[in-house]
Design an enzyme around this catalytic site. Sequence first.
Site, PDB file in Angstrom:
ATOM      1  N   PHE A   1       0.833  -1.202   0.000  1.00 29.99           N
ATOM      2  CA  PHE A   1       0.000   0.000   0.000  1.00 29.99           C
ATOM      3  C   PHE A   1       0.879   1.268   0.000  1.00 29.99           C
ATOM      4  CE2 PHE A   1      -2.046   2.793   3.414  1.00 29.99           C
ATOM      5  CZ  PHE A   1      -2.646   3.641   2.500  1.00 29.99           C
TER       6      PHE A   1
ATOM      7  N   ASN B   1       8.220  -9.440  -1.578  1.00 31.23           N
ATOM      8  CA  ASN B   1       7.984 -10.888  -1.664  1.00 31.23           C
ATOM      9  C   ASN B   1       6.498 -11.183  -1.922  1.00 31.23           C
ATOM     10  OD1 ASN B   1       6.717 -10.436   0.757  1.00 31.23           O
ATOM     11  ND2 ASN B   1       7.705 -12.118   1.849  1.00 31.23           N
TER      12      ASN B   1
ATOM     13  N   THR C   1       1.785  -9.311   1.217  1.00 25.42           N
ATOM     14  CA  THR C   1       0.573  -8.479   1.185  1.00 25.42           C
ATOM     15  C   THR C   1       0.605  -7.480   0.037  1.00 25.42           C
ATOM     16  OG1 THR C   1       1.631  -7.049   2.827  1.00 25.42           O
ATOM     17  CG2 THR C   1       0.019  -8.659   3.641  1.00 25.42           C
TER      18      THR C   1
ATOM     19  N   ASN D   1      19.798  -6.883   7.246  1.00 19.45           N
ATOM     20  CA  ASN D   1      20.241  -6.994   5.850  1.00 19.45           C
ATOM     21  C   ASN D   1      20.292  -5.632   5.159  1.00 19.45           C
ATOM     22  OD1 ASN D   1      20.700  -9.770   5.787  1.00 19.45           O
ATOM     23  ND2 ASN D   1      18.536 -10.221   5.449  1.00 19.45           N
TER      24      ASN D   1
ATOM     25  N   TYR E   1       4.918  -7.824  16.046  1.00 22.25           N
ATOM     26  CA  TYR E   1       5.033  -6.591  15.257  1.00 22.25           C
ATOM     27  C   TYR E   1       5.699  -5.493  16.090  1.00 22.25           C
ATOM     28  CZ  TYR E   1       3.427  -2.700  12.274  1.00 22.25           C
ATOM     29  OH  TYR E   1       3.350  -1.599  11.459  1.00 22.25           O
TER      30      TYR E   1
ATOM     31  N   LYS F   1       9.508  -4.153  15.497  1.00 22.69           N
ATOM     32  CA  LYS F   1       9.759  -2.765  15.080  1.00 22.69           C
ATOM     33  C   LYS F   1      10.630  -2.032  16.091  1.00 22.69           C
ATOM     34  CE  LYS F   1       7.295  -2.228  11.210  1.00 22.69           C
ATOM     35  NZ  LYS F   1       7.789  -1.635   9.965  1.00 22.69           N
TER      36      LYS F   1
HETATM   37  P1  NAD Z   1       1.451  -3.466   3.310  1.00 18.28           P
HETATM   38  O1  NAD Z   1       1.181  -4.780   3.971  1.00 18.28           O
HETATM   39  O2  NAD Z   1       0.546  -3.032   2.226  1.00 18.28           O
HETATM   40  O3  NAD Z   1       2.920  -3.419   2.731  1.00 18.28           O
HETATM   41  C1  NAD Z   1       3.983  -4.196   3.205  1.00 18.28           C
HETATM   42  C2  NAD Z   1       4.758  -4.704   1.994  1.00 18.28           C
HETATM   43  O4  NAD Z   1       5.896  -5.444   2.453  1.00 18.28           O
HETATM   44  C3  NAD Z   1       3.941  -5.677   1.124  1.00 18.28           C
HETATM   45  O5  NAD Z   1       4.112  -5.350  -0.230  1.00 18.28           O
HETATM   46  C4  NAD Z   1       4.525  -7.031   1.445  1.00 18.28           C
HETATM   47  O6  NAD Z   1       4.374  -7.978   0.421  1.00 18.28           O
HETATM   48  C5  NAD Z   1       5.973  -6.673   1.725  1.00 18.28           C
HETATM   49  N1  NAD Z   1       6.667  -7.650   2.567  1.00 18.28           N
HETATM   50  C6  NAD Z   1       6.232  -8.213   3.713  1.00 18.28           C
HETATM   51  N2  NAD Z   1       7.155  -9.059   4.201  1.00 18.28           N
HETATM   52  C7  NAD Z   1       8.200  -9.030   3.325  1.00 18.28           C
HETATM   53  C8  NAD Z   1       9.454  -9.687   3.272  1.00 18.28           C
HETATM   54  N3  NAD Z   1       9.821 -10.573   4.223  1.00 18.28           N
HETATM   55  N4  NAD Z   1      10.283  -9.424   2.234  1.00 18.28           N
HETATM   56  C9  NAD Z   1       9.920  -8.549   1.258  1.00 18.28           C
HETATM   57  N5  NAD Z   1       8.745  -7.896   1.263  1.00 18.28           N
HETATM   58  C10 NAD Z   1       7.902  -8.137   2.288  1.00 18.28           C
HETATM   59  O7  NAD Z   1       1.491  -2.392   4.498  1.00 18.28           O
HETATM   60  P2  NAD Z   1       1.702  -0.811   4.448  1.00 18.28           P
HETATM   61  O8  NAD Z   1       0.570  -0.199   5.166  1.00 18.28           O
HETATM   62  O9  NAD Z   1       2.033  -0.367   3.093  1.00 18.28           O
HETATM   63  O10 NAD Z   1       2.975  -0.659   5.397  1.00 18.28           O
HETATM   64  C11 NAD Z   1       4.270  -0.403   4.881  1.00 18.28           C
HETATM   65  C12 NAD Z   1       5.234  -0.175   6.040  1.00 18.28           C
HETATM   66  O11 NAD Z   1       4.809   0.942   6.820  1.00 18.28           O
HETATM   67  C13 NAD Z   1       5.331  -1.368   6.992  1.00 18.28           C
HETATM   68  O12 NAD Z   1       6.677  -1.511   7.401  1.00 18.28           O
HETATM   69  C14 NAD Z   1       4.481  -0.952   8.160  1.00 18.28           C
HETATM   70  O13 NAD Z   1       4.898  -1.539   9.370  1.00 18.28           O
HETATM   71  C15 NAD Z   1       4.684   0.562   8.177  1.00 18.28           C
HETATM   72  N6  NAD Z   1       3.550   1.235   8.816  1.00 18.28           N
HETATM   73  C16 NAD Z   1       2.364   1.401   8.147  1.00 18.28           C
HETATM   74  C17 NAD Z   1       1.305   2.015   8.795  1.00 18.28           C
HETATM   75  C18 NAD Z   1      -0.021   2.242   8.106  1.00 18.28           C
HETATM   76  O14 NAD Z   1      -0.945   2.730   8.763  1.00 18.28           O
HETATM   77  N7  NAD Z   1      -0.185   1.985   6.829  1.00 18.28           N
HETATM   78  C19 NAD Z   1       1.433   2.433  10.130  1.00 18.28           C
HETATM   79  C20 NAD Z   1       2.644   2.219  10.777  1.00 18.28           C
HETATM   80  C21 NAD Z   1       3.708   1.641  10.111  1.00 18.28           C
END
Ligand code: NAD
Length: 312
Positions: free
Chosen positions: A11, A32, A35, A97, A143, A147
């Site tokens: 997202f 990967n 999601t 990494n 989580y 983090k």
């Molecule tokens: P999301 O789930 O849409 O995106 C996460 C992405 O990471 C996905 O494309 C998924 O396939 C990829 N991914 C997961 N594990 C992986 C791995 N082992 N190797 C490679 N890719 C991997 O979620 P998002 O809302 O877009 O969140 C993105 C980042 O922002 C995350 O780190 C999340 O913790 C952080 N975050 C988001 C929010 C929010 O409200 N959207 C709030 C706090 C933190």
Amino acid sequence: MRCLVTGGAGFLGSHLCERLLNDGHEVICLDNYFTGRLANIAHLRDNKNFEVIRHDVTEPILLEVDRIFNLACPASPVHYQHNPVKTIKTSVMGAINMLGMAKRVHARILQASTSEIYGDPVVHPQKEDYWGNVNPIGIRSCYDEGKRVAETLFMDYHRQNKVDIRIVRIFNTYGPRMLPNDGRVVSNFIVQALKGEPITIYGDGTQTRSFCYVDDLIEAFVKMMEQENIIGPVNVGNPGEFTMLDLANEVLALTGSKSKIVYKELPGDDPKMRKPDISLAKSQLNWEPKIPLQEGLKKTITYFENLLSVSK
Ligand code: NAD
Ligand code: UDP
């Protein structure tokens, strides 16, 4: 510049890739697809400055880049609790990494951290100097603690190896390209309202969250990466605070839906209140969100209307 976005098909990651390409950078999207979806980045595939790599951040990789945005990690409680061991590996081994890569090639690296660092906060609103109230052994811990360790690794690579780091603590962000079955509250309520299904409020609905529209957040990412004043952590989010009942009623009003509200059991360790103090971001990044909840919800509703009509 050549920018690596881990979690780039997700997202937030897909919006960030798009923004960086629009700013004239080369972008490597690494994901990967746990999601993330190819559909999120399909419109970028023809751009000559865009490259996509299927890879898991828990495994090492050699790349030459100038900037690393480390977003890889599932963010919805439903997704990160699906395989909790993998979630914590993604945060911790992914950070090791990517920090190793940053150290080797002298890249600047930004960590997408989270308001979950503060756990179920007893200080309100949350400021960056609050150390939080996190359960280390609960269902959200994979989580939250993952983090937190990632932040520790970032700070230690900075102190020990002089890696050029940035840390942003993101508060609940929503918008187009969230998955319809994502499980997070904004997408759940909108999809339920559009389908005429019951709106599921967990607990009594008096818990609060502060919702930031995705475009505002991406602006903060870019500003944080390209400034020299602070390394963070810095809170990024919209300080407007709403109960889940407020949110349900707003979604019902904006969609004109006849869905009924139903109450379900509150999941364990669900934070009772959350609101960012963003004075640091305002003063150091000259950033504050511009899009109010109602406006952002309208854009997100339009996105889900189109998505659901296509999938019918
Ligand atoms: P999301 O789930 O849409 O995106 C996460 C992405 O990471 C996905 O494309 C998924 O396939 C990829 N991914 C997961 N594990 C992986 C791995 N082992 N190797 C490679 N890719 C991997 O979620 P998002 O809302 O877009 O969140 C993105 C980042 O922002 C995350 O780190 C999340 O913790 C952080 N975050 C988001 C929010 C929010 O409200 N959207 C709030 C706090 C933190
Ligand atoms: N929530 C809810 N109904 C849903 C999904 C979530 O009432 O269908 C609640 C959830 O219990 C929490 C809040 O909405 O109190 C925000 O949940 P989300 O999963 O979006 O994010 P987080 O809890 O990580 O902030």
